[in-house]
Design a protein around this motif. Structure first.
Motif, PDB file in Angstrom:
ATOM      1  N   GLU A 421       0.817  -1.139  -0.257  1.00  0.00           N
ATOM      2  CA  GLU A 421      -0.047  -0.031   0.031  1.00  0.00           C
ATOM      3  C   GLU A 421       0.766   1.219   0.173  1.00  0.00           C
ATOM      4  OE1 GLU A 421      -2.453  -0.295   3.397  1.00  0.00           O
ATOM      5  OE2 GLU A 421      -3.654  -1.954   2.445  1.00  0.00           O
ATOM      6  N   ASN A 422       0.180   2.214  -0.696  1.00  0.00           N
ATOM      7  CA  ASN A 422       0.787   3.595  -0.277  1.00  0.00           C
ATOM      8  C   ASN A 422       2.187   3.817  -0.907  1.00  0.00           C
ATOM      9  OD1 ASN A 422      -1.757   4.390   0.673  1.00  0.00           O
ATOM     10  ND2 ASN A 422      -1.099   3.585   2.921  1.00  0.00           N
ATOM     11  N   LEU A 423       2.436   3.507  -2.296  1.00  0.00           N
ATOM     12  CA  LEU A 423       3.866   3.639  -2.517  1.00  0.00           C
ATOM     13  C   LEU A 423       4.060   4.900  -3.125  1.00  0.00           C
ATOM     14  CD1 LEU A 423       4.477   0.419  -4.296  1.00  0.00           C
ATOM     15  CD2 LEU A 423       4.770   0.760  -2.003  1.00  0.00           C
ATOM     16  N   SER A 424       5.333   5.316  -3.272  1.00  0.00           N
ATOM     17  CA  SER A 424       5.791   6.551  -4.229  1.00  0.00           C
ATOM     18  C   SER A 424       5.313   6.661  -5.535  1.00  0.00           C
ATOM     19  CB  SER A 424       7.188   6.621  -3.956  1.00  0.00           C
ATOM     20  OG  SER A 424       7.890   5.759  -4.983  1.00  0.00           O
ATOM     21  N   ALA A 425       5.165   7.777  -5.986  1.00  0.00           N
ATOM     22  CA  ALA A 425       5.358   7.920  -7.564  1.00  0.00           C
ATOM     23  C   ALA A 425       6.343   7.113  -8.143  1.00  0.00           C
ATOM     24  CB  ALA A 425       5.430   9.300  -8.217  1.00  0.00           C
ATOM     25  N   PRO A 426       5.965   6.514  -9.553  1.00  0.00           N
ATOM     26  CA  PRO A 426       7.013   5.525  -9.942  1.00  0.00           C
ATOM     27  C   PRO A 426       8.087   6.497 -10.588  1.00  0.00           C
ATOM     28  CG  PRO A 426       4.986   5.981 -11.524  1.00  0.00           C
ATOM     29  CD  PRO A 426       4.773   6.599 -10.045  1.00  0.00           C
ATOM     30  N   VAL A 427       9.589   6.026 -10.835  1.00  0.00           N
ATOM     31  CA  VAL A 427      10.588   6.223 -11.734  1.00  0.00           C
ATOM     32  C   VAL A 427      10.677   5.238 -12.798  1.00  0.00           C
ATOM     33  CG1 VAL A 427      12.317   5.458 -10.255  1.00  0.00           C
ATOM     34  CG2 VAL A 427      12.828   7.340 -11.567  1.00  0.00           C
ATOM     35  N   VAL A 428      11.150   5.604 -13.872  1.00  0.00           N
ATOM     36  CA  VAL A 428      11.228   4.588 -14.980  1.00  0.00           C
ATOM     37  C   VAL A 428      12.603   4.438 -15.466  1.00  0.00           C
ATOM     38  CG1 VAL A 428      10.404   3.945 -17.345  1.00  0.00           C
ATOM     39  CG2 VAL A 428       8.849   4.961 -15.743  1.00  0.00           C
ATOM     40  N   SER A 429      13.055   3.314 -15.542  1.00  0.00           N
ATOM     41  CA  SER A 429      14.312   2.889 -15.973  1.00  0.00           C
ATOM     42  C   SER A 429      13.868   2.628 -17.699  1.00  0.00           C
ATOM     43  CB  SER A 429      15.372   2.116 -15.406  1.00  0.00           C
ATOM     44  OG  SER A 429      16.511   1.597 -16.190  1.00  0.00           O
ATOM     45  N   ALA A 430      13.891   3.307 -18.658  1.00  0.00           N
ATOM     46  CA  ALA A 430      13.801   2.881 -20.063  1.00  0.00           C
ATOM     47  C   ALA A 430      14.771   1.931 -20.515  1.00  0.00           C
ATOM     48  CB  ALA A 430      13.941   4.107 -21.064  1.00  0.00           C
ATOM     49  N   ALA A 431      16.175   2.120 -19.997  1.00  0.00           N
ATOM     50  CA  ALA A 431      17.110   1.194 -20.495  1.00  0.00           C
ATOM     51  C   ALA A 431      16.695  -0.316 -20.015  1.00  0.00           C
ATOM     52  CB  ALA A 431      18.545   1.715 -20.023  1.00  0.00           C
ATOM     53  N   ARG A 432      16.147  -0.314 -18.759  1.00  0.00           N
ATOM     54  CA  ARG A 432      15.790  -1.842 -18.268  1.00  0.00           C
ATOM     55  C   ARG A 432      14.411  -2.142 -18.378  1.00  0.00           C
ATOM     56  NH1 ARG A 432      20.005  -3.589 -14.987  1.00  0.00           N
ATOM     57  NH2 ARG A 432      18.746  -4.372 -13.630  1.00  0.00           N
ATOM     58  N   ASP A 433      13.340  -1.273 -18.880  1.00  0.00           N
ATOM     59  CA  ASP A 433      12.196  -1.554 -18.991  1.00  0.00           C
ATOM     60  C   ASP A 433      11.744  -2.013 -17.626  1.00  0.00           C
ATOM     61  OD1 ASP A 433      12.042  -1.174 -21.890  1.00  0.00           O
ATOM     62  OD2 ASP A 433      12.363  -3.216 -22.261  1.00  0.00           O
ATOM     63  N   GLU A 434      11.885  -1.044 -16.526  1.00  0.00           N
ATOM     64  CA  GLU A 434      11.563  -1.308 -15.317  1.00  0.00           C
ATOM     65  C   GLU A 434      10.911  -0.063 -14.571  1.00  0.00           C
ATOM     66  OE1 GLU A 434      14.686  -5.006 -14.444  1.00  0.00           O
ATOM     67  OE2 GLU A 434      14.707  -2.976 -13.280  1.00  0.00           O
ATOM     68  N   LEU A 435       9.941  -0.378 -13.781  1.00  0.00           N
ATOM     69  CA  LEU A 435       9.187   0.741 -12.863  1.00  0.00           C
ATOM     70  C   LEU A 435       9.681   0.478 -11.416  1.00  0.00           C
ATOM     71  CD1 LEU A 435       5.741   0.647 -14.205  1.00  0.00           C
ATOM     72  CD2 LEU A 435       7.248   2.686 -14.599  1.00  0.00           C
ATOM     73  N   TYR A 436      10.124   1.575 -10.865  1.00  0.00           N
ATOM     74  CA  TYR A 436      10.397   1.241  -9.168  1.00  0.00           C
ATOM     75  C   TYR A 436       9.807   2.170  -8.382  1.00  0.00           C
ATOM     76  CZ  TYR A 436      14.925  -0.385 -11.608  1.00  0.00           C
ATOM     77  OH  TYR A 436      15.475  -1.023 -12.649  1.00  0.00           O
TER      78      TYR A 436
END
Length: 510
Positions: A421-436
């Motif tokens: 629950e209640n996570l941060s806004a996502p950040v995207v690594s386009a080089a790795r195709d991943e959201l954190y």
């Protein structure tokens, strides 16, 4: 779905410009970009803080109320196939910035495949190690209030803790902490600025300067430019105590302390221009796609109680150009291909109950040259904190469900329910195709950006501090190293080895 999203981005969808700090429950279009639960403590939303700032259009939501205490059994990290050859995208805080949640579990989008494999069993197709800053190692750094504070000093809240990045340098701050420069490779603290904690995190870095706020008291705010190398103050200007000061392509946009004029300064502190509207019209500054705007409405009521007008300003002299009427409760997301993007609320009724998330039923795309509005309907009303990244809008509910939607077509790309629950806004690594993502207690989550499949999650920090339940988490990238803040801690991990956590190496308040 992932290929479709990529094709749309390559076709000119652009990158969502969440302006720094940047970054509340009541959706005032002045740029809070925050889409969840009711009203903030003062009934005003913002980008810089939950209780005062009201501008910084283009920030995404912050759904971080009522976070679950840690203790859920963490899942086993998994690794997916990676598609190389795309540039890392940094989604700032400040950029300062808004605050969402994604996570593991059921992939709902029909026909999508989970391409992840067990931890340690790297896929034979396209895997490569993360690109990290030179000399990087896992680290944790405790951010804390200056020990020299008067005993009676009580911060207003801890809502705006976070960091901005410039190369491998971090500039961290927020309510309860002095501003500090931190090495993103090692976590070691360099210079610190100020005696009292600042009540808003740094708002941007440009031309060798980091821009921050200082607030001697609740009625005053100053925009301060610090030398990024030494931390010495270069200049300061008085600004409105209730509005953010976003950076645009030509400098920094502010509202005068008397609230009548929108003023632009260059990075040297020289006034470039100022503009004002007729009596009875209130305006606040906003930046969308690096272009200066103002958001105006008639009367003295808060902006979210009535329709408003988006006004594009000439970046050279501040002359008001195109004017675009928009409905009340519209939420600024940023810009796609240079065109401002808003969310239209399905209902505009006021609801103050805890956990309320307003439903949205359409995107509104504004042509900056003509002011024409194109309505992009959503197939069904969506709820949650909305964040625009690379032509995709991520709706993240406080319960942990996540929906990825094309910003150009309104089509749902994928949906996933989670138990974080209640996570941060996502950040995207386009080089790795991943959201954190990070949560309040320092747990990190990685999802595949094309499908929403969970890749890995980590344990909570051993000691995120006694303000963890009050402090929205943040996450960003330095090269491909993940840097996050939770509670009063900043920390960094390698996405290839997310379970390895460094020990505390410095204290920003020492």
């Amino acid at each position: 779905a992932g290929k479709e999203a990529e094709a749309e981005a390559e076709a000119g969808t652009g990158t969502g410009s969440g302006t720094a700090p940047g970054s509340g429950p009541v959706e005032r279009l002045t740029g809070t970009g925050r889409t969840d639960s009711g009203r903030s403590d003062s009934g005003r939303t913002d980008t810089g803080r939950s209780d005062t700032d009201r501008t910084d259009v283009g920030r995404a939501g912050d759904p971080t109320a009522n976070d679950r205490l840690p203790g859920e059994r963490p899942g086993t990290p998994r690794r997916s196939r990676l598609r190389p050859g795309r540039q890392v995208v940094l989604v700032g805080l400040g950029a300062l910035l808004t605050v969402s949640a994604l996570s593991a579990a059921l992939l709902l989008y029909a026909g999508a495949e989970d391409s992840s494999t067990a931890s340690g069993a790297d896929s034979a197709v396209g895997y490569r190690s993360a690109s990290l800053p030179e000399g990087w190692r896992p680290w944790q750094t405790r951010l804390r209030a200056d020990s020299g504070l008067p005993a009676e000093y009580i911060p207003v809240n801890y809502d705006r803790t976070g960091c901005l990045t410039d190369g491998t340098d971090l500039y961290c701050g927020g309510t309860g902490f002095v501003v500090a420069k931190v090495d993103a490779a090692t976590g070691r603290t360099g210079w610190r600025y100020g005696q009292l904690p600042q009540t808003a995190l740094p708002i941007g870095v440009r031309d060798g300067l980091v821009f921050v706020y200082t607030e001697p008291d609740s009625t005053q705010r100053r925009l301060v430019a610090l030398d990024t190398r030494t931390g010495k103050q270069r200049w300061s200007r008085p600004i409105s105590a209730s509005e953010a000061a976003p950076l645009f392509d030509g400098g920094v946009l502010t509202l005068a302390p008397d609230h009548y004029d929108v003023i632009a300064y260059d990075t040297a502190g020289k006034e470039l221009w100022r503009t004002s509207e007729p009596a009875g019209i209130n305006c606040v500054p906003s930046v969308l796609g690096d272009a200066p705007y103002e958001v105006c409405w008639e009367g003295d009521d808060f902006l979210d109680t009535r329709p408003f007008t988006l006004v594009r300003l000439d970046p050279d002299d501040g002359t008001p150009l195109e004017r675009t009427p928009l409905p009340e409760k519209s939420l600024a997301l940023g810009a796609v291909g240079g065109r401002p993007l808003f969310l239209k609320a399905e209902t505009t009724e006021e609801v103050y109950q805890a956990g309320y998330e307003r439903p949205y039923d359409a995107f509104l795309r504004v042509d900056p040259d003509t002011g024409k509005v194109t309505r992009i309907p959503l197939k069904r009303a969506l709820r949650g904190a909305a964040t625009l990244v690379d032509g995709v809008v991520y709706f993240v509910r406080t319960s942990g469900s996540v929906t990825a939607v094309s910003a150009t077509s309104g089509k749902v790309l994928w949906e996933r329910t989670t138990d974080m629950e209640n996570l941060s806004a996502p950040v995207v690594s386009a080089a790795r195709d991943e959201l954190y993502f990070a949560n309040r207690f320092g747990r990190l989550l990685a999802l595949e950006s094309g499908t929403g499949a969970e890749l890995w999650r980590t344990d909570a920090l051993d000691d995120p501090g006694d303000i963890a339940t009050e402090t929205p988490p943040r996450v960003l990238l330095v090269d491909e190293a993940i840097v996050a803040t939770a509670g009063n801690m900043a920390f960094s991990v390698n996405p290839d080895e997310p379970m390895k956590s460094g020990s505390s190496v410095s204290t920003a308040g020492d």
